[in-house]
Scaffold this active site. Structure first.
Site, mmCIF file in Angstrom:
data_model
loop_
_atom_site.group_PDB
_atom_site.id
_atom_site.type_symbol
_atom_site.label_atom_id
_atom_site.label_comp_id
_atom_site.label_asym_id
_atom_site.label_seq_id
_atom_site.Cartn_x
_atom_site.Cartn_y
_atom_site.Cartn_z
ATOM 1 C CB CYS A 1 46.116 34.870 1.493
ATOM 2 S SG CYS A 1 46.050 36.013 2.884
ATOM 3 C CE1 TYR B 1 16.688 68.735 9.580
ATOM 4 C CE2 TYR B 1 18.757 68.647 8.353
ATOM 5 C CZ TYR B 1 17.550 69.276 8.635
ATOM 6 O OH TYR B 1 17.202 70.425 7.979
ATOM 7 C CD GLU B 2 22.975 63.679 9.377
ATOM 8 O OE1 GLU B 2 22.122 63.225 10.171
ATOM 9 O OE2 GLU B 2 23.946 64.368 9.740
ATOM 10 C CG HIS C 1 39.925 43.629 -0.794
ATOM 11 N ND1 HIS C 1 40.050 43.601 0.574
ATOM 12 C CD2 HIS C 1 38.585 43.684 -1.037
ATOM 13 C CE1 HIS C 1 38.852 43.609 1.141
ATOM 14 N NE2 HIS C 1 37.934 43.666 0.185
ATOM 15 C CG PHE D 1 26.038 56.927 13.742
ATOM 16 C CD1 PHE D 1 25.986 55.623 13.265
ATOM 17 C CD2 PHE D 1 26.723 57.185 14.914
ATOM 18 C CE1 PHE D 1 26.607 54.596 13.962
ATOM 19 C CE2 PHE D 1 27.351 56.170 15.610
ATOM 20 C CZ PHE D 1 27.288 54.865 15.135
ATOM 21 C CG MET D 2 25.927 60.075 6.960
ATOM 22 S SD MET D 2 25.632 61.857 6.772
ATOM 23 C CE MET D 2 27.298 62.376 6.359
HETATM 24 P P1 H2U Z 1 34.559 43.924 0.762
HETATM 25 O O1 H2U Z 1 35.641 44.684 0.141
HETATM 26 O O2 H2U Z 1 33.307 44.738 0.844
HETATM 27 O O3 H2U Z 1 34.912 43.330 2.049
HETATM 28 O O4 H2U Z 1 34.259 42.720 -0.207
HETATM 29 C C1 H2U Z 1 35.151 41.668 -0.528
HETATM 30 C C2 H2U Z 1 34.544 40.961 -1.713
HETATM 31 O O5 H2U Z 1 35.247 39.727 -1.944
HETATM 32 C C3 H2U Z 1 33.076 40.612 -1.487
HETATM 33 O O6 H2U Z 1 32.324 41.234 -2.489
HETATM 34 C C4 H2U Z 1 34.327 38.768 -2.381
HETATM 35 C C5 H2U Z 1 33.036 39.102 -1.638
HETATM 36 O O7 H2U Z 1 31.920 38.703 -2.377
HETATM 37 N N1 H2U Z 1 34.831 37.444 -2.098
HETATM 38 C C6 H2U Z 1 34.902 36.503 -3.092
HETATM 39 O O8 H2U Z 1 34.524 36.785 -4.224
HETATM 40 N N2 H2U Z 1 35.360 35.251 -2.822
HETATM 41 C C7 H2U Z 1 35.745 34.847 -1.588
HETATM 42 O O9 H2U Z 1 36.122 33.707 -1.415
HETATM 43 C C8 H2U Z 1 35.739 35.797 -0.458
HETATM 44 C C9 H2U Z 1 35.238 37.170 -0.735
#
Ligand code: H2U
Length: 368
Positions: free
Chosen positions: A73, A337-338, A184, A333-334
């Site tokens: 945030c 078989y997958e 994100h 679920f993969m």
């Molecule tokens: P996901 O989209 O897979 O949830 O990953 C969020 C990424 O944000 C994750 O790779 C990074 C995590 O390493 N992250 C930071 O770099 N700093 C933070 O403080 C929280 C998450």
């Protein structure tokens, strides 16, 4: 690799075993993915029961617009002490836990074919789409999603100067292992061509050499004629369930003109890419009236040194791989078989496309 290696071994099994006439939406068969030289088993007889419209809703996660403890945030301090600016649009920072680092000691050359090792350099970034946590791409305005597309391009250009592959991808939903509800994506750049694009590079190159046209150009032309798997479109892009889809509601986004990389899109096309992203994600959310999970990403011609190589066999495209099958709670679920043989699906790609076409283009949360 010789073409014969790509054929499944069906010798002696091509005689009819029944008097029935083959119907692709009724009878089992295997389909070929020419981008990856892989086959998928389609078993539509397993889902002949009509769709019941069942919606087993999981508890809808209450996400506040701003969480003082969420490291993505605006204005918050991340666990490593870095402070996010009070960003008002997109915000990109280097991943605090990157899988790829820009520097590493040289890797000794390996001569043994069974123990190959090679250098891997790169960088990983996190990109926030919007300052608010309680919003997703289909609920953002066209202007806001266009800003996301522009940032994807800016990052791809910058990282593509140095790295052979820049992978923009979004992991959405806890079911996909996404750790944070804030909207994100991630951007990983690497000195090497990862497996998926490496294989696609090979087969697209082979197709152009053999047929004189890029594979995905020919493919789109035929899909536009057949119209069986189209889901939504605009003046520059078409979203369809590929003939060889593995995931139940997998989508492929293709440009109408021959574009090699996302960075080659004109300003108008960037806006239309944002539009197709909103259209696709709106239909996805409407399908089971939930915040639809998926992994998605963009593939285009390689970058770095490949910028000066001939990449005409490539066509820029987007891939959406969602895990949901029957409802907001039932996941494909993969496994089994997958994992041990090959991918299998029940719902045909044509049925999946129809289901997505039937969804409203207006997000259920925005309906009056
Ligand atoms: P996901 O989209 O897979 O949830 O990953 C969020 C990424 O944000 C994750 O790779 C990074 C995590 O390493 N992250 C930071 O770099 N700093 C933070 O403080 C929280 C998450």
């Amino acid at each position: 690799m010789g073409d014969d290696l790509l054929q499944p071994n069906i010798i002696g099994m091509d005689q009819a075993t029944t008097q029935q006439v083959f119907q692709p939406d009724e009878h089992q068969h295997i389909r070929y993915n020419p981008l990856k030289a892989e086959w998928v088993l389609v078993s539509p007889h397993r889902c002949k029961r009509p769709w019941s419209g069942q919606v087993e809703k999981p508890a809808e996660e209450e996400v506040p617009p701003h969480d003082p403890n969420n490291p993505l945030c605006p204005g918050n301090t991340r666990p490593n002490g870095k402070v996010n600016p009070n960003y008002e649009s997109t915000y990109v920072f280097t991943n605090d836990f990157p899988a790829l680092l820009e520097e590493a000691p040289p890797v000794p050359k390996s001569d043994n074919p069974l123990f190959q090792c090679a250098p891997a350099l790169g960088t990983c970034r996190v990109m926030c789409f919007h300052p608010r946590s309680d919003i997703t791409l289909p609920l953002m305005t066209l202007d806001e999603v266009t800003k996301v597309v522009e940032r994807w391009i800016a990052e791809s250009i910058e990282l593509g100067l140095k790295y052979r592959w820049v992978q923009v991808f979004e992991n959405k939903g806890a079911i996909m292992g996404c750790s944070n509800p804030h909207p994100h994506c991630q951007i990983w750049a690497s000195s090497f061509l990862p497996n998926e694009p490496r294989v696609k590079d090979h087969y697209q190159r082979q197709y152009l050499a053999k047929h004189g046209r890029p594979l995905l150009r020919d493919y789109l032309d035929q899909e536009l004629q057949k119209k069986e798997r189209l889901v939504c479109e605009n003046a520059s892009f078409v979203a369809l369930v590929p003939y060889w889809a593995v995931w139940p509601f997998e989508l492929l986004v293709l440009p109408r003109r021959h574009v090699l990389r996302m960075a080659d899109l004109t300003a108008d096309e960037q806006r239309l890419l944002a539009d197709i992203v909103r259209q696709v994600t709106t239909r996805y959310d409407n399908l089971f009236r939930c915040n639809f999970p998926y992994s998605m990403g963009w593939h285009g011609a390689p970058t770095g040194e490949a910028m000066s190589e001939d990449c005409q066999h490539w066509v820029f495209h987007g891939i959406y791989l969602p895990p949901l099958l029957r409802s907001a709670a039932v996941k494909k679920f993969m496994v089994g078989y997958e994992m041990l043989a090959q991918a299998q699906r029940d719902l045909t790609p044509e049925q999946a496309a129809q289901r997505l076409r039937d969804c409203s283009p207006v997000h259920y949360k925005l309906e009056q």
